[in-house]
Write an enzyme that holds these catalytic residues in place. Structure first.
Site, PDB file in Angstrom:
ATOM      1  N   ARG A   1     -12.695   1.396 -13.527  1.00  0.00           N
ATOM      2  CA  ARG A   1     -13.696   0.908 -12.579  1.00  0.00           C
ATOM      3  C   ARG A   1     -14.167   2.048 -11.665  1.00  0.00           C
ATOM      4  NH1 ARG A   1     -10.398  -2.487  -7.976  1.00  0.00           N
ATOM      5  NH2 ARG A   1      -9.306  -0.679  -7.155  1.00  0.00           N
TER       6      ARG A   1
ATOM      7  N   SER B   1      -7.657  15.911  -9.778  1.00  0.00           N
ATOM      8  CA  SER B   1      -8.976  15.681 -10.351  1.00  0.00           C
ATOM      9  C   SER B   1      -9.772  16.972 -10.437  1.00  0.00           C
ATOM     10  CB  SER B   1      -9.745  14.690  -9.477  1.00  0.00           C
ATOM     11  OG  SER B   1     -11.094  14.645  -9.883  1.00  0.00           O
TER      12      SER B   1
ATOM     13  N   ALA C   1     -12.478   6.125 -18.553  1.00  0.00           N
ATOM     14  CA  ALA C   1     -13.346   5.018 -18.181  1.00  0.00           C
ATOM     15  C   ALA C   1     -12.515   3.963 -17.475  1.00  0.00           C
ATOM     16  CB  ALA C   1     -13.982   4.431 -19.433  1.00  0.00           C
TER      17      ALA C   1
ATOM     18  N   TYR D   1     -12.573  13.298  -1.330  1.00  0.00           N
ATOM     19  CA  TYR D   1     -11.751  13.104  -2.531  1.00  0.00           C
ATOM     20  C   TYR D   1     -11.287  14.457  -3.097  1.00  0.00           C
ATOM     21  CZ  TYR D   1     -10.784  11.261  -7.270  1.00  0.00           C
ATOM     22  OH  TYR D   1     -10.211  10.913  -8.480  1.00  0.00           O
ATOM     23  N   GLY D   2     -12.207  15.424  -3.126  1.00  0.00           N
ATOM     24  CA  GLY D   2     -11.864  16.753  -3.639  1.00  0.00           C
ATOM     25  C   GLY D   2     -10.778  17.413  -2.803  1.00  0.00           C
TER      26      GLY D   2
ATOM     27  N   LYS E   1      -7.490  15.686  -3.529  1.00  0.00           N
ATOM     28  CA  LYS E   1      -6.941  15.958  -4.861  1.00  0.00           C
ATOM     29  C   LYS E   1      -6.383  17.373  -4.972  1.00  0.00           C
ATOM     30  CE  LYS E   1      -7.195  12.125  -7.110  1.00  0.00           C
ATOM     31  NZ  LYS E   1      -5.932  11.349  -7.189  1.00  0.00           N
TER      32      LYS E   1
ATOM     33  N   SER F   1       0.856  -1.180   0.000  1.00  0.00           N
ATOM     34  CA  SER F   1       0.000   0.000   0.000  1.00  0.00           C
ATOM     35  C   SER F   1       0.894   1.232   0.000  1.00  0.00           C
ATOM     36  CB  SER F   1      -0.875   0.021   1.255  1.00  0.00           C
ATOM     37  OG  SER F   1      -1.520   1.278   1.343  1.00  0.00           O
ATOM     38  N   VAL F   2       0.492   2.233  -0.762  1.00  0.00           N
ATOM     39  CA  VAL F   2       1.282   3.473  -0.798  1.00  0.00           C
ATOM     40  C   VAL F   2       1.207   4.239   0.524  1.00  0.00           C
ATOM     41  CG1 VAL F   2       1.299   3.868  -3.291  1.00  0.00           C
ATOM     42  CG2 VAL F   2      -0.686   4.622  -1.942  1.00  0.00           C
TER      43      VAL F   2
ATOM     44  N   ASN G   1      -0.203   7.560  -8.709  1.00  0.00           N
ATOM     45  CA  ASN G   1      -1.506   7.399  -9.363  1.00  0.00           C
ATOM     46  C   ASN G   1      -2.527   6.662  -8.508  1.00  0.00           C
ATOM     47  OD1 ASN G   1      -3.294   6.720 -11.928  1.00  0.00           O
ATOM     48  ND2 ASN G   1      -2.770   4.745 -10.981  1.00  0.00           N
TER      49      ASN G   1
END
Ligand code: NAI
Length: 301
Positions: A201, A153, A199, A166-167, A170, A74-75, A101
């Site tokens: 998962r 993102s 595109a 997530y925002g 990122k 795991s990173v 990534n």
């Protein structure tokens, strides 16, 4: 101009067992790089894990005659990240490229979001970007060469419903980039960001299948490959998807100098049009430029 090649160069790509990372790893290897393929092999929400995903991509690379090693860490794991870097150094003696990534999602509106959903997403995207960078940084500096790509993102730069965790994460990686582009400059360590649309998962079910069909990860990778090349810029945010490429920037308006009026909230309100006017707006390369503008305006410039 000559083709972009990575012969003799060593790359680490995190989260490269599938989706975008896999494509980046394959393309670097096709162009001559030796690649450490990292992937925890968990599900999209970050649960579970196995080194199979990374191993499969290594087999794909070997099948066309490339060189690659799998890493299932795991990173977010300090020992795992140290091992990943050691694997590259033991096998090939240098690290030229790092593509950070790896990523997960825990989408929920803030009302429903548990602290754990926020923390895990921050862990994987922010610490999982910082730790590999920290682990390769001095190696790159000592070599006087390095190329790092972080993955941001539009959700962070512009917002997306249900992605406050997530925002935030990122945007954090962009803050990291903005400082490291300055700290790495003397030693030719360049760091850029990719803001992909693809595109995978991660985006399954978010768009209709006919749209997803036009968004293969293959359309993002060329942008990342350029950012990994000797000719790479530094501090750029490249947006890429479906064959379109653009640059994202944070602009600051020229603004207005209010003098003593700057002590009044009403003056700020009454000058809002001038504060926000687009004429003369600029994207700065470092934070100090903002202060310089304030002093220039104070001096009447
Ligand atoms: P994906 O889910 O196919 O790939 C992410 C990979 O990261 C997976 O293979 C997963 O196993 C791996 N991973 C997750 N946690 C990890 C950890 N702790 N350690 C090591 N590996 C781990 O998704 P996709 O779309 O390829 O995402 C790649 C990156 O691009 C992510 O950072 C994502 O946030 C970002 N991104 C993707 C967009 C898209 O449209 N697909 C849009 C914007 C950003």
């Amino acid at each position: 101009m000559a083709d972009i090649r990575f012969d003799g160069k060593v790359a680490i790509v995190t989260g490269a067992g599938g989706g975008l990372g896999r494509q980046h790893a394959l393309e670097l290897a096709r162009r001559g790089a030796k690649v450490v393929v990292n992937d925890l092999g968990g599900s999209v929400d970050g649960s579970g894990g196995s080194s199979e995903a990374a191993q499969k991509v290594v087999e794909e690379i070997k099948a066309f005659g490339g060189e690659a090693i799998a890493n299932g860490s795991s990173v977010t794991d300090d020992t795992g990240v140290a091992n990943m870097v050691k694997q590259a150094m033991d096998a090939w003696g240098r690290i030229d490229i790092l593509i950070a990534n790896a990523g997960i999602l825990r989408d929920k509106t803030l009302t429903k979001m548990e602290l754990a959903d926020f923390e895990l997403v921050m862990q994987v995207h922010v610490f999982g970007t910082f730790k590999p960078i920290k682990a390769v940084w001095d190696i790159m500096k000592a070599q006087n060469y390095g190329r790092i790509v972080v993955t941001t993102s539009s959700s962070g730069m512009y917002g997306n419903f249900g992605q406050s965790n997530y925002g935030a994460a990122k945007m954090a990686v962009l803050g990291l980039m903005n400082t490291l582009k300055l700290e790495g400059a003397k030693n030719d360590v360049k760091i850029n960001a990719i803001s992909p649309v693809a595109a995978t998962r991660m985006t399954e079910g978010l768009m209709p299948p006919e749209v997803l069909a036009k968004l293969a990860p293959e359309y993002v990778t060329p942008g990342v490959v350029y950012l990994c090349s000797e000719e790479a810029p530094t501090g750029a945010i490249l947006t890429a998807g479906a064959g379109a490429f653009a640059l994202s920037r944070i602009y600051e308006t020229e603004g207005v100098y209010l003098g003593e009026g700057g002590l009044s909230a009403e003056e700020v309100r009454d000058n809002w049009d001038q504060i926000t006017a687009e004429a003369g707006q600029k994207a700065y390369f470092n934070g100090g430029e903002q202060g310089q503008k304030f002093f220039r305006k104070m001096a009447g410039g």
